[in-house]
Design a protein around this motif. Structure first.
Motif, short mmCIF file in Angstrom:
data_model
loop_
_atom_site.label_atom_id
_atom_site.label_comp_id
_atom_site.label_asym_id
_atom_site.label_seq_id
_atom_site.Cartn_x
_atom_site.Cartn_y
_atom_site.Cartn_z
N ALA A 344 -20.52 -51.22 18.33
CA ALA A 344 -21.47 -52.01 17.55
C ALA A 344 -22.85 -51.37 17.61
O ALA A 344 -23.72 -51.63 16.77
CB ALA A 344 -21.53 -53.43 18.07
N SER A 345 -23.07 -50.56 18.65
CA SER A 345 -24.30 -49.76 18.76
C SER A 345 -24.12 -48.80 19.93
O SER A 345 -23.19 -48.97 20.73
CB SER A 345 -25.54 -50.64 18.99
N ALA A 346 -25.01 -47.81 20.04
CA ALA A 346 -24.92 -46.91 21.21
C ALA A 346 -26.20 -46.12 21.34
O ALA A 346 -26.93 -45.91 20.36
CB ALA A 346 -23.74 -45.95 21.07
N PHE A 347 -26.50 -45.71 22.56
CA PHE A 347 -27.61 -44.80 22.82
C PHE A 347 -27.03 -43.41 23.00
O PHE A 347 -26.01 -43.25 23.65
CB PHE A 347 -28.36 -45.19 24.10
N SER A 348 -27.71 -42.42 22.44
CA SER A 348 -27.19 -41.06 22.61
C SER A 348 -28.34 -40.11 22.92
O SER A 348 -29.45 -40.28 22.41
CB SER A 348 -26.45 -40.62 21.36
N PHE A 349 -28.05 -39.16 23.76
CA PHE A 349 -29.09 -38.27 24.28
C PHE A 349 -28.59 -36.84 24.29
O PHE A 349 -27.41 -36.58 24.49
CB PHE A 349 -29.44 -38.64 25.73
N LYS A 350 -29.55 -35.93 24.16
CA LYS A 350 -29.26 -34.52 24.36
C LYS A 350 -29.37 -34.29 25.86
O LYS A 350 -30.31 -34.82 26.49
CB LYS A 350 -30.33 -33.71 23.63
N TYR A 351 -28.44 -33.56 26.44
CA TYR A 351 -28.49 -33.31 27.88
C TYR A 351 -29.85 -32.74 28.27
O TYR A 351 -30.36 -31.83 27.62
CB TYR A 351 -27.36 -32.35 28.29
N SER A 352 -30.42 -33.28 29.31
CA SER A 352 -31.71 -32.79 29.81
C SER A 352 -31.52 -32.34 31.26
O SER A 352 -31.00 -33.09 32.09
CB SER A 352 -32.72 -33.94 29.71
N LYS A 353 -31.93 -31.10 31.50
CA LYS A 353 -31.71 -30.50 32.82
C LYS A 353 -32.66 -31.14 33.83
O LYS A 353 -33.89 -31.08 33.62
CB LYS A 353 -32.05 -29.02 32.65
N ARG A 354 -32.16 -31.79 34.85
CA ARG A 354 -33.02 -32.43 35.82
C ARG A 354 -33.00 -31.68 37.14
O ARG A 354 -31.92 -31.46 37.72
CB ARG A 354 -32.60 -33.90 36.05
N PRO A 355 -34.18 -31.29 37.65
CA PRO A 355 -34.24 -30.53 38.89
C PRO A 355 -33.54 -31.27 40.03
O PRO A 355 -33.68 -32.49 40.16
CB PRO A 355 -35.74 -30.43 39.18
N GLY A 356 -32.77 -30.52 40.80
CA GLY A 356 -32.13 -31.12 41.98
C GLY A 356 -30.77 -31.73 41.70
O GLY A 356 -30.04 -32.06 42.64
N THR A 357 -30.39 -31.86 40.42
CA THR A 357 -29.05 -32.42 40.14
C THR A 357 -28.05 -31.27 40.03
O THR A 357 -28.41 -30.17 39.60
CB THR A 357 -29.05 -33.22 38.81
N PRO A 358 -26.78 -31.50 40.41
CA PRO A 358 -25.80 -30.41 40.39
C PRO A 358 -25.66 -29.76 39.01
O PRO A 358 -25.49 -28.54 38.91
CB PRO A 358 -24.49 -31.09 40.80
N ALA A 359 -25.75 -30.55 37.92
CA ALA A 359 -25.51 -29.98 36.58
C ALA A 359 -26.59 -28.97 36.20
O ALA A 359 -26.35 -28.10 35.37
CB ALA A 359 -25.44 -31.08 35.54
N SER A 360 -27.78 -29.08 36.81
CA SER A 360 -28.87 -28.19 36.40
C SER A 360 -28.55 -26.73 36.73
O SER A 360 -29.08 -25.82 36.11
CB SER A 360 -30.19 -28.61 37.04
N GLY A 361 -27.65 -26.52 37.70
CA GLY A 361 -27.28 -25.14 38.05
C GLY A 361 -25.94 -24.73 37.49
O GLY A 361 -25.42 -23.66 37.85
N MET A 362 -25.34 -25.54 36.65
CA MET A 362 -24.00 -25.20 36.14
C MET A 362 -24.07 -24.12 35.07
O MET A 362 -25.03 -24.10 34.28
CB MET A 362 -23.33 -26.44 35.53
N PRO A 363 -23.03 -23.27 35.02
CA PRO A 363 -23.02 -22.26 33.95
C PRO A 363 -22.74 -22.93 32.60
O PRO A 363 -22.30 -24.07 32.56
CB PRO A 363 -21.86 -21.35 34.35
N GLY A 364 -23.00 -22.18 31.52
CA GLY A 364 -22.64 -22.66 30.18
C GLY A 364 -23.62 -23.67 29.61
O GLY A 364 -23.23 -24.58 28.88
N GLN A 365 -24.93 -23.52 29.97
CA GLN A 365 -25.94 -24.41 29.37
C GLN A 365 -25.88 -24.23 27.85
O GLN A 365 -25.79 -23.10 27.35
CB GLN A 365 -27.35 -24.08 29.91
N VAL A 366 -25.88 -25.33 27.12
CA VAL A 366 -25.64 -25.29 25.67
C VAL A 366 -26.93 -25.00 24.92
O VAL A 366 -28.00 -25.53 25.25
CB VAL A 366 -25.01 -26.63 25.21
N ASP A 367 -26.79 -24.15 23.91
CA ASP A 367 -27.91 -23.77 23.06
C ASP A 367 -28.55 -25.03 22.43
O ASP A 367 -27.84 -25.93 21.96
CB ASP A 367 -27.34 -22.85 21.96
N GLU A 368 -29.87 -25.04 22.42
CA GLU A 368 -30.64 -26.20 21.92
C GLU A 368 -30.24 -26.59 20.49
O GLU A 368 -30.04 -27.77 20.19
CB GLU A 368 -32.12 -25.77 21.96
#
Ligand code: SAM
Ligand code: SF4
Length: 456
Positions: A344-368
């Motif tokens: 019925a509705s949803a919030f959607s976001f572009k991934y944002s790299k946050r310092p200190g989180t495991p995903a920020s160092g993951m390979p394969g960061q997606v082109d903007e």
């Protein structure tokens, strides 16, 4: 002989709130704490004696906005001082204060005070200290129970709906998310303190309460008899409160949707048929990399069980596109899940790299540019579903809680059970009431209604 009592002039407080509903709740509580000290809320930062920025750290943009706002406030402070109106105190509260307290002090010397989300009950003392000596900084390492113990159950309310924080923090550690670091470990308020606050809200005319927590369906506060309560039990206790007719809760994690909670959506008529249940991605590979601890099929089956319990229930969600490693195929899986669930509705976001989180160092960061295109496509699909959901309501009579006046003479704006705004003419005398309304049309982001019959 009469004696003139000299009262303190009111001081102007301006609060700017960023981010989630939990911050909205915290800002309201900060006002409650500061009002007895002679502060009155001002919609303008210009001329304020105290400006509080209640900040959000969830995405990079949200955090960066704070620094540009501090620059603007610094100028307003200089103008205020030059006018001979005294000094403006600038305080940074919320999750940026918690995560970057020292950095704020170094990067933004205009800031007098930083106070984390668990420490704002100390504001009166801190403000007194800062006005004496600039640069006082508080360590934000308080436990949430200290804060709630010192907050009064009495709230200042301005309408028939209110937020009520029942749970704080998160132990889930999704690999993209800063919440477990900024809000700390999961902690639930005791049932009695929540019921007291809700009762006080109802006495002041609140008809609808939204229970808040980063993981609200993991709620397990003390029931007063030494046992752990649960969200459905808490809502049962709140349902007993006279005048409180609608209960909502947000945000939930799929893994904490117990059978008992699903049953409550069928059994407790005060629970609104609307559930915010984020899935973030429809790809099993990405869900694993996000550490969401469930797969795509488990989410779809969960939704089927919830809808079987209450067929009128509608869903909303959160989605992240462009998480590291997300391929076109992974994104297609997300789009496919959205088509299956129908939101019925949803919030959607572009991934944002946050310092200190495991995903920020993951390979394969997606082109903007790729992430931008995916976000646009996803939002178009959600928008289509949102419009379809609203179109289905045209011709139906639904209960609307009228909240405030509209722009037209005698127009009132209310909320449907599924959170859409409903506009109705000749309804301003019904503010604070729940009334059947026939939906006769659609606005841009709203429904247009007509009163079925005018209650005496
Ligand atoms: N506890 C909730 C859950 O499990 O879904 C979400 C709380 S979080 C404050 C709100 C939303 O922000 C998340 O559901 C996610 O979609 C989004 N979010 C969190 N971290 C993000 C990041 N690094 N980049 C983009 N969006 C993010
Ligand atoms: Fe963040 Fe929600 Fe995951 Fe907790 S469950 S880490 S708040 S996204």
């Amino acid at each position: 002989m009469s004696e003139t009592v000299k009262s303190e002039p009111l001081k102007k407080l301006h609060i700017k709130t960023y981010g989630c509903q939990m911050n909205v709740y915290d800002s309201e509580r900060m006002v409650d704490i500061l009002r007895p000290l002679g502060y009155e809320v001002s919609g303008e930062a210009d001329g304020a004696d105290l400006v509080l920025l209640n900040t959000c750290h969830i995405r990079e943009k949200a955090a960066e906005k704070v620094y540009s706002e501090i620059g603007r406030l610094k100028e307003l402070r200089e103008e205020k001082t030059a006018r001979g109106e005294g000094r403006m105190t600038i305080a940074v509260a919320g999750c940026v204060a918690q995560a970057e307290g020292a950095e704020i002090m170094n990067r933004a010397p205009a800031v007098d005070l930083v106070v984390g989300p668990q420490a704002y009950h100390q504001l009166p003392e801190l403000i007194a200290r800062t006005t004496r000596a600039r640069g006082e900084r508080l360590s934000a390492d308080f436990a949430p129970e200290d804060k709630f113990d010192s907050l009064s159950a009495e709230r200042h309310v301005t309408g028939p709906t209110a937020f009520l924080t029942v749970q704080e923090g998160c132990d889930k550690f999704c690999t993209f998310c800063v919440v477990p670091y900024t809000r700390g470990a999961e902690w639930s308020r005791p049932v009695a303190s929540i019921v007291a606050e809700a009762r006080s809200l109802a006495e002041k005319g609140v008809r609808e309460v939204t229970l808040l927590g980063q993981n609200v369906n993991a709620y397990n506060g003390d029931d007063g008899a030494g046992n752990e309560s649960s969200l459905p039990l808490l809502m049962e206790a709140l349902s007993e409160i006279h005048g409180l007719d609608r209960i909502r809760y947000t945000t939930s994690h799929p893994n904490d949707m117990t059978d008992e909670l699903i049953r409550a959506h069928a059994d407790n008529p005060k629970i609104m048929p609307y559930l915010h249940l984020p899935v973030q991605s429809g790809s099993d590979k990405i869900l694993r990399a996000m550490n969401r601890k469930h797969g795509r099929q488990a989410y779809i089956e969960l939704i089927e069980r919830i809808k079987a319990a209450n067929p009128r229930l509608a869903l909303s969600g959160d989605f992240i596109v462009g998480f590291p490693g997300e391929t076109d195929k992974d994104f297609d899986d997300t789009m496919d899940l959205i088509r299956q669930v129908r939101y019925a509705s949803a919030f959607s976001f572009k991934y944002s790299k946050r310092p200190g989180t495991p995903a920020s160092g993951m390979p394969g960061q997606v082109d903007e540019a790729v992430a931008d295109a995916r976000l646009k496509a996803l939002q178009a699909l959600i928008n289509e579903q949102q419009q379809a959901f609203k179109a289905d309501l045209v011709g139906q009579t639904i209960d609307v809680l009228f909240e405030k006046r509209g722009r037209h003479n005698r127009q009132a704006i209310g909320r449907s059970p599924w959170l859409q705004s409903v506009f109705a003419e000749d309804a301003d005398h019904l503010i604070g009431q729940i009334v059947p309304v026939k939906i006769i049309g659609l606005g841009n982001n709203s429904l247009i209604g007509e009163l079925e019959s005018v209650p005496a």
